[in-house]
Design a protein around this motif. Structure first.
Motif, PDB file in Angstrom:
ATOM      1  N   ILE A 187       0.820  -1.216   0.000  1.00  0.00           N
ATOM      2  CA  ILE A 187       0.000   0.000   0.000  1.00  0.00           C
ATOM      3  C   ILE A 187       0.856   1.269   0.000  1.00  0.00           C
ATOM      4  O   ILE A 187       0.645   2.160  -0.829  1.00  0.00           O
ATOM      5  N   PRO A 188       1.865   1.376   0.884  1.00  0.00           N
ATOM      6  CA  PRO A 188       2.686   2.594   0.835  1.00  0.00           C
ATOM      7  C   PRO A 188       3.271   2.836  -0.548  1.00  0.00           C
ATOM      8  O   PRO A 188       3.277   3.965  -1.027  1.00  0.00           O
ATOM      9  N   LEU A 189       3.732   1.769  -1.204  1.00  0.00           N
ATOM     10  CA  LEU A 189       4.335   1.953  -2.517  1.00  0.00           C
ATOM     11  C   LEU A 189       3.349   2.638  -3.448  1.00  0.00           C
ATOM     12  O   LEU A 189       3.702   3.603  -4.144  1.00  0.00           O
ATOM     13  N   GLY A 190       2.102   2.162  -3.447  1.00  0.00           N
ATOM     14  CA  GLY A 190       1.100   2.772  -4.304  1.00  0.00           C
ATOM     15  C   GLY A 190       0.896   4.236  -3.952  1.00  0.00           C
ATOM     16  O   GLY A 190       0.958   5.121  -4.819  1.00  0.00           O
ATOM     17  N   VAL A 191       0.719   4.499  -2.667  1.00  0.00           N
ATOM     18  CA  VAL A 191       0.476   5.872  -2.226  1.00  0.00           C
ATOM     19  C   VAL A 191       1.648   6.780  -2.594  1.00  0.00           C
ATOM     20  O   VAL A 191       1.472   7.891  -3.095  1.00  0.00           O
ATOM     21  N   LEU A 192       2.843   6.273  -2.387  1.00  0.00           N
ATOM     22  CA  LEU A 192       4.019   7.116  -2.608  1.00  0.00           C
ATOM     23  C   LEU A 192       4.206   7.422  -4.079  1.00  0.00           C
ATOM     24  O   LEU A 192       4.547   8.550  -4.450  1.00  0.00           O
ATOM     25  N   VAL A 193       3.982   6.424  -4.924  1.00  0.00           N
ATOM     26  CA  VAL A 193       4.127   6.675  -6.357  1.00  0.00           C
ATOM     27  C   VAL A 193       3.115   7.739  -6.788  1.00  0.00           C
ATOM     28  O   VAL A 193       3.462   8.681  -7.505  1.00  0.00           O
ATOM     29  N   ALA A 194       1.898   7.617  -6.285  1.00  0.00           N
ATOM     30  CA  ALA A 194       0.886   8.611  -6.642  1.00  0.00           C
ATOM     31  C   ALA A 194       1.300  10.000  -6.157  1.00  0.00           C
ATOM     32  O   ALA A 194       1.258  10.978  -6.905  1.00  0.00           O
ATOM     33  N   LEU A 195       1.750  10.069  -4.915  1.00  0.00           N
ATOM     34  CA  LEU A 195       2.154  11.359  -4.363  1.00  0.00           C
ATOM     35  C   LEU A 195       3.295  11.951  -5.173  1.00  0.00           C
ATOM     36  O   LEU A 195       3.303  13.142  -5.502  1.00  0.00           O
ATOM     37  N   PHE A 196       4.240  11.095  -5.513  1.00  0.00           N
ATOM     38  CA  PHE A 196       5.387  11.576  -6.280  1.00  0.00           C
ATOM     39  C   PHE A 196       4.927  12.139  -7.614  1.00  0.00           C
ATOM     40  O   PHE A 196       5.350  13.221  -8.020  1.00  0.00           O
ATOM     41  N   GLY A 197       4.046  11.399  -8.269  1.00  0.00           N
ATOM     42  CA  GLY A 197       3.573  11.868  -9.557  1.00  0.00           C
ATOM     43  C   GLY A 197       2.866  13.208  -9.450  1.00  0.00           C
ATOM     44  O   GLY A 197       3.184  14.155 -10.167  1.00  0.00           O
ATOM     45  N   VAL A 198       1.962  13.297  -8.513  1.00  0.00           N
ATOM     46  CA  VAL A 198       1.158  14.510  -8.407  1.00  0.00           C
ATOM     47  C   VAL A 198       2.014  15.711  -8.008  1.00  0.00           C
ATOM     48  O   VAL A 198       1.940  16.772  -8.614  1.00  0.00           O
ATOM     49  N   SER A 199       2.831  15.519  -6.992  1.00  0.00           N
ATOM     50  CA  SER A 199       3.523  16.698  -6.453  1.00  0.00           C
ATOM     51  C   SER A 199       4.832  16.965  -7.169  1.00  0.00           C
ATOM     52  O   SER A 199       5.093  18.080  -7.600  1.00  0.00           O
ATOM     53  N   ASP A 200       5.662  15.933  -7.306  1.00  0.00           N
ATOM     54  CA  ASP A 200       7.029  16.200  -7.738  1.00  0.00           C
ATOM     55  C   ASP A 200       7.192  16.118  -9.253  1.00  0.00           C
ATOM     56  O   ASP A 200       8.247  16.446  -9.778  1.00  0.00           O
ATOM     57  N   VAL A 201       6.161  15.661  -9.945  1.00  0.00           N
ATOM     58  CA  VAL A 201       6.240  15.677 -11.402  1.00  0.00           C
ATOM     59  C   VAL A 201       5.276  16.720 -11.974  1.00  0.00           C
ATOM     60  O   VAL A 201       5.647  17.544 -12.796  1.00  0.00           O
ATOM     61  N   TYR A 202       4.032  16.691 -11.475  1.00  0.00           N
ATOM     62  CA  TYR A 202       3.024  17.577 -12.067  1.00  0.00           C
ATOM     63  C   TYR A 202       3.039  18.977 -11.437  1.00  0.00           C
ATOM     64  O   TYR A 202       3.374  19.964 -12.081  1.00  0.00           O
ATOM     65  N   LEU A 203       2.719  19.028 -10.151  1.00  0.00           N
ATOM     66  CA  LEU A 203       2.519  20.332  -9.524  1.00  0.00           C
ATOM     67  C   LEU A 203       3.783  21.183  -9.523  1.00  0.00           C
ATOM     68  O   LEU A 203       3.724  22.416  -9.575  1.00  0.00           O
ATOM     69  N   ILE A 204       4.918  20.513  -9.471  1.00  0.00           N
ATOM     70  CA  ILE A 204       6.173  21.252  -9.349  1.00  0.00           C
ATOM     71  C   ILE A 204       6.381  22.190 -10.532  1.00  0.00           C
ATOM     72  O   ILE A 204       7.027  23.223 -10.413  1.00  0.00           O
ATOM     73  N   ARG A 205       5.777  21.865 -11.679  1.00  0.00           N
ATOM     74  CA  ARG A 205       5.943  22.759 -12.834  1.00  0.00           C
ATOM     75  C   ARG A 205       5.245  24.084 -12.580  1.00  0.00           C
ATOM     76  O   ARG A 205       5.709  25.127 -12.998  1.00  0.00           O
ATOM     77  N   GLN A 206       4.110  24.017 -11.875  1.00  0.00           N
ATOM     78  CA  GLN A 206       3.387  25.267 -11.616  1.00  0.00           C
ATOM     79  C   GLN A 206       4.138  26.175 -10.668  1.00  0.00           C
ATOM     80  O   GLN A 206       4.033  27.387 -10.744  1.00  0.00           O
ATOM     81  N   THR A 207       4.844  25.581  -9.739  1.00  0.00           N
ATOM     82  CA  THR A 207       5.499  26.416  -8.732  1.00  0.00           C
ATOM     83  C   THR A 207       6.928  26.751  -9.118  1.00  0.00           C
ATOM     84  O   THR A 207       7.602  27.460  -8.406  1.00  0.00           O
ATOM     85  N   ALA A 208       7.382  26.216 -10.239  1.00  0.00           N
ATOM     86  CA  ALA A 208       8.765  26.488 -10.648  1.00  0.00           C
ATOM     87  C   ALA A 208       8.919  27.963 -11.012  1.00  0.00           C
ATOM     88  O   ALA A 208       7.946  28.663 -11.274  1.00  0.00           O
ATOM     89  N   ALA A 209      10.168  28.420 -11.037  1.00  0.00           N
ATOM     90  CA  ALA A 209      10.436  29.803 -11.406  1.00  0.00           C
ATOM     91  C   ALA A 209       9.996  30.011 -12.842  1.00  0.00           C
ATOM     92  O   ALA A 209      10.054  29.102 -13.655  1.00  0.00           O
TER      93      ALA A 209
END
Ligand code: HEA
Ligand code: HEA
Ligand code: CUA
Ligand SMILES: [Cu+2]
Lengths: 633, 209, 324
Positions: free
Chosen positions: C83-105
């Protein structure tokens, strides 16, 4: 021994008493090389420093009780929170876990009579004590380090902090690091080589695995801190340019070096707590740990992976996304070994028949707080979110849950758990439970609202905050709760203190524990075991046949090794008997050497290089004395 | 699992007993392990220093900075070559120790000590020469240059002191178990310090290579 | 969790990340609520296991499954790894791949406006483009416009953080970091230095003032003008005093001999709403107190107590009041 010793066995015991007898009085404590006495000295020193760090915490909380507080001046506040961080991390948790618990329990758990290098063990303690005094002299002289526990440059450079306070930090941490390095080398060799014959690596208690992992992590993490501090002092005292951007240096060099140490450090803080939990849980659930090998592996993995995540403390310094994303991924991966251990504990509790005595309650508290703190850690590994709440109270909340809730609670539980072993007396269970609930509630109410404050934009390290931002109520609540928490802690100390004098005697094994320390008398004799115990599984105390065998072996004098300070050395993996080690007797040289070393660091601090070299020569002389004829093992 | 011997004859403390023990022992002795772990820590320190060197290099345009000539290759290379060769006498000394031949140990360690001390002297001379050209205070390059070299020289100096201690105690007490192990640990120390000397040299010379 | 939510919603002050006012900040808030929800589930689930353990404390083994070691191990594998693996992959995708583009300089040259914000112990210098107007502690931006903020420092490390508008960015010697500012609607957003920078780190706040584009343009035009000439005798005396005392060595007032750069630009000081980095309101009384003894208000501040008499202070205040 628990059972009555026959007259023949008694002969050997008498012999051991004579050979291992300790000197009495102050001199005895000064010159002791007994790991148990050294552990006890570590314990009281670390406890006193916990008290100091706690008083500092309460001062912080009092100042933040309401907006525009006036209890501390801004300058005093900065010194107090810095000293709070340094004290708790370097002078309390590490010495308390490795120094006190590790020292006292490791040799007992592996069936040895002492650490591999008993005099070096004493030396570690004396250096630790001296470094603690060294740091607190800074506070006594009126300007303590004030640039935070991670002491970022250029704020900590001579230009912005011209007094000598930061030099106490720089030299003090190198000084303290020497103590830790010596201690962990000792632990590793002890674990590798001094296990009772038969305790192959797969039969070693999980507690020892945790300490093995911690020791390696410290061994490889500390150099980075020492080098960073060395650069800092070269910059500050000799005008070098490591951190000066104007001359080709780099302020971020400090941050990288510090966190390459700093992150492994936080797992170094939690791992012994894991070890204590894995010692307490099987005892009170009356069953073996679920998935022993995986838990051992996870303990080592946590320590190992901890070296690859440091940039998650630096998500806002402006690094390229590729860099930060890598470290975010690593920070997320580290959740897995933590989760494995967590659910191994939970599964053990679920499938066992848990008995909620005070030590176990603290472990439950630990589990709950570790989940909260761990989950908030996971949210911090989401880069955009971290970039919002970095350096806000959200981070303070995260790490107090993992550090205080998850790392200190097992220490408190462990204090109750091994109290009968160390003193031979039982603490008061009712008071213990009351203390637990006070501490538990106090902790939760002190630290949980900090998450909310962080989200509301309250920055950390602010000596005060304005009214009108909505911070006031929660801060007031936290402050009150912090005093409740402090009350809980004091009641623990009082309970144990009174029980030391008045508690009922408890025999050698009040909990029906699973590890070897419960087989010897409480408190254990200086030689720990009359017979080096037989070990055929990781739960040796539950192998009743082996314990009876030990009693018979005592009558035969087998494995007693009563002629001189001796303990068996065994092979690293399979723990086959390899040689009989001769252990050194008491020695005055460890404290002398530590004093000379303190001289070196004091002179470095004051900038008297030649006198420092003189003290270094004194160390060499002390070491000659150390190896002087007759004192060599 | 091997049984623990019964009433246990005590291992003799004599040099002869130490030799017998050294040859029978399956695991490496504790002292050796302690030295190995200590060296892990020291290697990490040098790893950090060398990493710092390159970290600072990548942060600036010109390395070494204007006005500082790149290091000359020959002198430090020859000195380092000589230092590295002392691994041989140290290796033989450790072997001789296990065989219990005290005089060979003394001779070989003394030989190594002479070369190592010579190396130290040459390096100090080279360093004071460098100091006339650029200062550790001028630039970060100077800072890491002198710190890296100084750290290594300090380890060589410490090694020489350890050599002397081993010489003194082996001569006066003989190859007891303790000093036999110490000799082996000392040999290990020098292997690692010599290896580090090469890494430090390569770093020092990297701008001129 | 509900309690938390309620508190956050009600307490959402002027500096809360929850009351976001820009797309990046909004993205982060949404991420936060999701993380809180999932974390809440994980927490409740894990504690439920403990409760089960407590309820059945007298019988060994699992409910239904009994004393089955394999089931217990499966539990560890499922909840510890699966279960953690699933949750973490999802979190990584959402925050560190997708959302990070919006907050980038913001990518270079994609914004129409660039503002340089320079951290000082303990105030903010604000420059609009090169050679353009300089102000302090109050950053005006046009609403619904992407603004590129270049964050640097004059001394130690500071960190530029306006929680309602975007993530924070550190100001590091020798480095030029950038961050995007964008405001959905007009308003005054409080920001604060969030990297510990010494004694008065706590009082290093600033405001971002988002206004409609026309208002912003006229503000900018006004800021580019030199300081107003004093009109009353009292103010003229104040100006003389200012120029002849140490004030002018630290402060800049456009069109006068005061050319110091140690402290904030005072050319239009009266147009700002607060003094000393958001610490005190910009009223004549507070201004007088400040000039009389800044150390009493902001201990350890870089502006010294100059030992002026109250009379002198009032003259200077009269002068500064006219610098609109
Ligand atoms: C005991 C110490 C300890 C521990 C164990 C941890 C554990 C973790 N920490 Fe923490 N951390 C600190 C001490 C600790 N931390 C300190 C002191 C600081 C601040 C220093 C300072 O700035 O002064 C800090 C700061 C810190 C930051 C930087 C914040 C900032 O300054 O902006 C980050 C960012 O990634 C982080 C992440 C993590 C993660 C991912 C874990 C993980 O290891 C947590 C893993 C555990 C769990 C996740 C819970 C149990 C598992 C489950 C319940 C299974 C299910 C889980 C999922 C489905 C996700 N920590
Ligand atoms: C192990 C680490 C540890 C521990 C246990 C604690 C414990 C506590 N901490 Fe923490 N804290 C840190 C590590 C720790 N802290 C660090 C690293 C920082 C960051 C510093 C920085 O920013 O540089 C920090 C910062 C920090 C802050 C933020 C300061 C700021 O940013 O401005 C606050 C604020 O409330 C705080 C509060 C507390 C409180 C109330 C406790 C309480 O839990 C304390 C309770 C303890 C007692 C009350 C002691 C009781 C006494 C005894 C049991 C002994 C009695 C016996 C004898 C006297 C012999 N801490
Ligand atoms: Cu500037 Cu904190
Ligand atoms: Cu970390």
């Amino acid at each position: 021994m628990a059972t009555v010793v026959s007259p023949r066995g008694q002969r050997y015991v008498d012999l051991l008493e004579r050979v291992w007898g300790e000197r009495k009085g102050l001199v005895g404590w000064l010159t002791t090389t007994d790991h148990k006495r050294i552990g006890i000295m570590y314990f009281f020193t670390a406890l006193a420093l916990f008290g100091a760090g706690g008083v500092e915490a309460l001062l912080i909380r009092t100042q933040l009780f309401g907006p525009n507080g006036h209890v501390l001046s801004p300058a005093a506040y900065d010194e107090i929170f810095t000293m709070h961080g340094i004290t708790m991390i370097f002078l309390f948790v590490i010495p308390m876990t490795t120094g006190a618990f590790g020292n006292y329990l490791l040799p007992l758990m592996i069936g040895a009579r002492d650490m591999a290098f008993p005099r070096m063990n004493a030396l570690s303690y004396w250096i630790y004590l001296a470094s603690g005094i060294f740091m607190y002299i800074a506070l006594a002289q009126g300007h303590a380090p004030n640039a935070g526990w991670f002491n970022y440059v250029p704020l900590a450079s001579k230009t912005y902090d011209p007094s000598n306070n930061i030099d106490f930090y720089g030299w003090g941490l190198i000084f303290n690091g020497i103590s830790s390095t010596a201690a962990v080398i000792n632990f590793i060799v002890t674990i590798f080589k001094l296990r009772a014959p038969g305790m192959s690596l797969n039969r070693m208690p999980l507690f020892c695995y945790a300490f093995l992992a911690v020791s390696f992590a410290l061994l490889f993490a500390l150099p980075s801190l020492s080098v960073a501090c060395l650069f800092l002092e070269l910059d500050r005292q000799f005008g070098f340019q490591f951190y000066n951007a104007a001359h080709g240096g780099a302020p971020l060099l400090w941050q990288n070096l510090f966190w390459i140490f700093g992150h492994p450090e936080v797992y170094i803080i939690i791992l012994p707590a894991f070890g204590i939990a894995t010692a307490i849980i099987p005892t009170f659930t009356h069953r073996k740990m679920v998935f022993f090998p995986l838990v051992a592996l996870a303990e080592i993995l946590v320590a190992f992976l901890g070296f690859g995540v440091w940039v998650h403390h630096m998500f806002t310094v402006g690094y390229a996304t590729v860099t930060t994303v890598y470290f975010a991924a690593a920070s997320l991966i580290i959740v897995i070994p933590s989760a494995i251990q967590l659910f191994a504990w939970i599964a053990t509790i679920m499938t066992g028949t848990p008995e909620f005595k005070t030590p176990m309650l603290f472990i439950i508290g630990f589990i709950v707080f570790f989940i909260i703190g761990g989950l908030s850690g996971v949210t911090l590994a989401a880069i955009p979110f971290d970039q919002q709440v970095h350096d806000s109270y959200y981070v303070i909340a995260h790490f107090h849950f993992v550090i205080f809730g998850a790392a200190v609670f097992p220490i408190l539980g462990g204090m109750y758990f091994w109290f009968p072993k160390v003193t031979g007396r039982m603490y008061n269970e009712t008071v213990g439970k009351v203390s637990f609930w006070t501490t538990f509630v106090g902790t939760f109410v002190t630290f949980f609202p900090m998450h909310i404050l962080g989200l509301m934009g309250m920055i950390r390290r602010n000596y005060t905050y304005p009214a009108g931002l909505g911070f006031s109520t929660l801060n007031a609540v936290e402050t009150v709760a912090a005093f409740v928490l402090a009350g809980g802690l004091v009641s623990i100390v009082l309970n144990l203190l009174i029980s030391y004098f008045k508690g009922p005697m408890c025999g050698s094994d009040p909990w029906e524990g699973d590890t070897l320390e419960w087989s010897t008398s409480s408190p254990p004799p200086p030689y720990n075991y009359a017979v080096i115990p037989t070990v055929t599984s990781p739960y040796p105390m539950w192998d009743k046949a082996d314990r009876e065998l030990d009693n018979r072996r005592l009558e035969r004098g087998e494995g007693v090794f009563a002629l001189g300070h001796r303990t068996p050395g065994s092979t690293v993996q399979d723990a086959e008997f390899d040689e009989l080690l001769k252990m050194p007797p008491h020695s005055i040289w460890p404290p002398v050497t530590a004093m000379a070393l303190a001289g070196v660091f004091t002179m470095l601090l004051l900038g008297h290089l030649f006198i420092a070299v003189g003290f270094a020569a004194a160390i060499a002389l002390a070491l000659l004395g150390w190896h002087h004829r007759g004192s060599e093992p | 699992m091997s049984a623990v011997p019964g009433g246990a004859p005590i291992e003799p403390e004599t040099p002869a007993g130490a030799v017998r023990l050294a040859q029978r022992r399956q695991a490496l002795p504790n002292g050796w392990w302690a030295m190995a772990l200590f060296l892990c820590s020291e290697v990490t320190i040098f790893g950090t220093l060398i990493a710092t060197y390159f970290y600072l290099q990548f942060g600036v345009h010109q390395w070494p900075p204007a006005g500082i000539a790149p290091e000359k290759v020959t002198d430090p290379s020859i000195a380092t070559g000589a230092l590295v060769l002392t691994a041989l006498p140290m290796w033989f000394a450790a072997r001789a120790a296990r065989m219990g031949s005290k005089r060979t140990v003394l001779g070989l360690v003394a030989l190594a000590l002479i070369v190592q001390a010579g190396y130290f002297g040459v390096q100090i001379a080279l360093m004071s020469h460098d100091l006339q050209h650029f200062s550790p205070r001028g630039t970060a390059y100077g800072s890491i240059y002198y710190t890296l070299l100084g750290a290594h020289h300090a380890h060589v100096l410490l090694g020489c002191l350890l050599d002397m201690a081993v010489l003194w105690f082996v001569a006066s007490k003989g190859l007891t178990n303790y000093w036999l192990t110490a000799t082996r640990a000392l040999a290990l120390y020098w292997y690692v310090i010599n290896g580090l000397a090469v890494l430090v040299l390569l770093t020092q010379l990297s701008p001129s290579l | 969790m509900i309690v938390v939510g309620g508190l956050l919603a009600s307490g959402c002050g002027r500096q809360s990340i929850i009351s976001n006012q820009s797309p990046p900040a909004h993205g982060i808030t949404v991420l936060w609520w999701w993380m809180l929800g999932v974390a809440g589930l994980v927490f409740v689930g894990s504690v439920a296991f403990l409760v089960i353990g407590y309820v059945k404390r007298h019988t060994p083994g699992l409910p239904f499954l009994g004393q089955n070691e394999l089931a217990a191990q499966g539990l560890v594998l499922l909840f510890g790894i699966g279960i953690p693996l699933g949750v973490l992959v999802a979190l990584f995708g959402v925050s560190d791949v997708y959302l990070i583009r919006q907050t980038a300089a913001p990518a270079p040259n994609t914004t129409r406006l660039t503002i340089h914000v320079i951290g000082h112990q303990w105030w903010w210098e604000v420059r609009y483009g090169d050679g353009h107007p300089v102000t302090a502690n109050e950053i005006h931006i046009p609403v619904r416009t992407r603004v590129n903020v270049v964050a640097t420092t004059a001394d130690v490390i500071h960190s530029f953080w306006v929680p309602q508008l975007n993530r924070k960015i550190d100001m590091i010697p020798g480095q030029r970091n950038r961050v995007l500012l964008y405001a959905n609607r007009s308003g005054k957003y409080r920001g604060q230095c969030s990297q510990y920078c010494g004694l008065q780190h706590a009082n290093m706040a600033m405001f971002v003032i988002a206004q409609p584009a026309p208002a912003f343009r006229s503000w900018l035009a006004h800021m580019s003008t030199p300081a107003a000439k004093p009109t009353t005798p009292q103010a003229r005396a104040g100006e003389r005093l200012f120029m002849n005392s140490q004030c002018s060595s630290c402060h800049f007032i456009g069109g006068t001999p005061a050319q110091g750069t140690v402290g904030p630009d005072l050319t239009h000081v009266k147009s700002r709403s607060t003094l000393a980095s958001g610490m005190i309101p910009n009223t004549p009384k507070w201004l007088a107190d400040w000039i009389h003894n800044p150390q009493a208000i902001k201990p350890g501040d870089r502006m010294p107590d100059l030992g002026l008499s109250w009379g002198e202070v009032h003259q200077i205040v009269a002068y500064l009041q006219e610098l609109k």
